[in-house]
Enzyme design. Structure first.
Site, PDB file in Angstrom:
ATOM      1  N   TYR A 217     -20.009   9.744  -5.061  1.00 39.38           N
ATOM      2  CA  TYR A 217     -20.075   8.428  -5.688  1.00 39.38           C
ATOM      3  C   TYR A 217     -21.453   7.796  -5.520  1.00 39.38           C
ATOM      4  CZ  TYR A 217     -15.145   9.006  -6.504  1.00 39.38           C
ATOM      5  OH  TYR A 217     -13.951   9.491  -6.946  1.00 39.38           O
TER       6      TYR A 217
ATOM      7  N   GLY B 121     -14.109  17.571 -11.181  1.00 37.17           N
ATOM      8  CA  GLY B 121     -14.160  16.171 -10.762  1.00 37.17           C
ATOM      9  C   GLY B 121     -15.144  15.363 -11.590  1.00 37.17           C
TER      10      GLY B 121
END
Length: 178
Positions: A143, A109
């Site tokens: 995030y 990711g």
């Protein structure tokens, strides 16, 4: 991970994109959603017609994370009028970063995220933004750790269930100065 490569997907990759999209979405959201809503979204959201249209859109790009010949994750970014929410036309939206469950926690990711940053840098985007399901704390933490802050919300329709997505963005001027 050894032999991990990122490559742009194209129209010839439609069936592979459909397979990885359905599998990763299913693995990510099966808990907390009804079977009917999942089936409806997987059919509509990853139909050949919809994915083909997205692959042909010059303002959208897909990238595969490849382990040898296996697609183990993917990224979708949008610019201009392809953005799901109309933001700055120069901003870049990360619509999807999905990785097969068995490869999560192995930096796949992160590599896809770095690809999105490289695209934003090449475009000279003022910021990068995304929507993340409020019930996905792992993604929200990822995030936040990477400098994103909440700036709004929108509704994501999964079958007959209207779900709240948190909108997050990261200004990029510091990124360009490096």
């Amino acid at each position: 991970m050894n032999n991990l490569q990122i490559r742009q997907a194209n129209l010839e990759d439609l069936s592979a994109l459909q397979a990885i999209g359905r599998q990763t979405f299913s693995e990510t959201y099966v808990d907390g959603n009804t079977e009917e809503n999942m089936a409806a979204y997987l059919e509509e959201g990853f139909s050949e017609e919809k994915l083909g249209k997205e692959l042909r859109n010059e303002n959208s790009q897909f990238y595969f994370a490849m382990q040898v010949d296996e697609v183990i994750g993917y990224l979708k970014v949008n610019a201009g009028d392809a953005q799901n929410e109309k933001q700055d036309p120069d901003a870049l939206e990360i619509e999807r970063i999905y990785v097969l469950q068995k490869y999560q926690g192995k930096q796949v990711g992160t590599l896809l995220y770095m690809q999105a940053l490289a695209i934003a840098k090449a475009r000279k985007s003022p910021y990068i933004w995304l929507g993340v399901w409020e019930m996905n704390p792992r993604a929200i933490r990822f995030y936040e750790k990477n400098g994103f802050v909440e700036f709004g919300e929108h509704i994501f329709q999964l079958g007959d269930d209207a779900q709240r997505d948190v909108l997050m963005k990261k200004p990029l001027p510091d990124f360009f100065e490096k």
